[in-house]
Design an enzyme around this catalytic site. Structure first.
Site, short mmCIF file in Angstrom:
data_model
loop_
_atom_site.label_atom_id
_atom_site.label_comp_id
_atom_site.label_asym_id
_atom_site.label_seq_id
_atom_site.Cartn_x
_atom_site.Cartn_y
_atom_site.Cartn_z
CB ALA A 70 -6.41 7.91 -29.41
N GLY B 64 -14.43 3.45 -29.73
CA GLY B 64 -15.79 3.27 -29.90
C GLY B 64 -16.47 3.88 -28.85
CD GLU C 3 -14.12 12.72 -28.68
OE1 GLU C 3 -13.90 12.38 -29.76
OE2 GLU C 3 -14.76 13.40 -28.14
CG ASP D 127 -8.06 -4.94 -24.35
OD1 ASP D 127 -8.02 -5.91 -25.45
OD2 ASP D 127 -8.50 -3.58 -24.63
#
Length: 269
Positions: free
Chosen positions: A11, A14, A17, A143
């Site tokens: 994955a 921004g 990773e 989130d």
């Protein structure tokens, strides 16, 4: 000696990773793990490094079956990295996308199970206190969205990515008026940059449940401004039972209570 080896990338976001990795120990010991690495462009950014450490520190304190375990923070192959539990499965966003492609949907029981398990993890995080002082840590995820709920092939459900979580003992604090998170999963108070508590996560989890049962988006507008207005006004334009007749009145009441505009009208925990 560095005991972690990066394998394939699974994955990318921004600012970081995620790699499948190995923890290699003495006498040929090996264990699969996930390694979240800061992207090179942010590796020299002191503020971002502090945020990354905050995420690791919050995660290390949250030891619960329904939260992805954070095992440590260190450099791996020269990159500031977070070592995480590997979950062999998929995130809820991918599951819902696969359902859409195959023209199927999650059963009500499956959707409710996934959300209930995620709620267990969030309840633990919200009520977490300092082990020594007993002080409430004030953790709010901020989130919650389908991509941050993981489901293993064995049926385990785990909340992940406390990267923008609010906590009283963080080194970095969100400045007043700054909005962090995904607009279409925010609560009205969060999108207006007001104070948040655990009821903000309850609102977001209720959005995810609504979408999991309807296979459609709740607050997605034509553009960011339209989305923000829909969330701010808490506009629910369709009756969930009309979209999915298998949603009975008792479940609908639970969902609508979680989606109340005023936090005082939602579940307290």
């Amino acid at each position: 000696m560095n005991n972690y080896i990066l394998d394939k990338k699974i994955a990318r976001g921004g600012m970081a990773e995620i790699f499948l990795g190995k923890h290699v120990g003495a006498e040929s010991f090996q264990r699969v793990c996930c390694i979240k690495c800061i992207l090179p462009g942010f590796a020299e950014d002191e503020q971002f490094i502090k945020m990354f450490r905050d995420e690791a520190n919050i995660g290390k304190r949250l030891q619960h079956a329904n939260i992805v375990r954070i095992e440590g923070y260190e450099e791996v192959e020269g990159k500031p990295s977070m070592i995480m539990e590997f979950i062999n499965g998929a995130d809820l966003k991918s599951i819902l996308s696969s359902c859409e492609k195959s023209n199927t949907k999650l059963s009500v029981a499956a959707a409710v199970y996934i959300i209930a398990e995620a709620a267990r993890g969030l309840s633990y995080a919200h009520s977490k206190s300092d082990e020594i002082t007993g002080k409430d840590l004030g953790i709010v995820h901020r989130d919650i969205s389908p991509q941050n709920i993981l489901v293993s092939f064995e049926g385990e459900v785990k909340v992940t990515d406390f990267g923008i979580a609010e906590a009283d003992d963080k080194d970095t604090k969100t400045k007043a008026g700054v909005v962090k998170g995904k607009y279409s999963y925010m609560s009205p108070e969060q999108i207006m940059a007001k104070g948040v508590d655990g009821r903000t996560d309850i609102f977001a989890l209720s959005v995810v449940l609504w979408e999991s049962l309807t296979m459609s988006r709740l607050f997605l507008g034509d553009n960011e401004v339209d989305t923000i207005q829909k969330v701010r006004d808490c506009r629910i334009q369709r009756d969930i039972s009309d979209i999915n007749p298998q949603v009975d009145d008792s479940l609908k009441k639970i969902i609508l209570k979680g989606l109340q505009k005023n936090p005082k009208d939602r579940f307290a925990s």
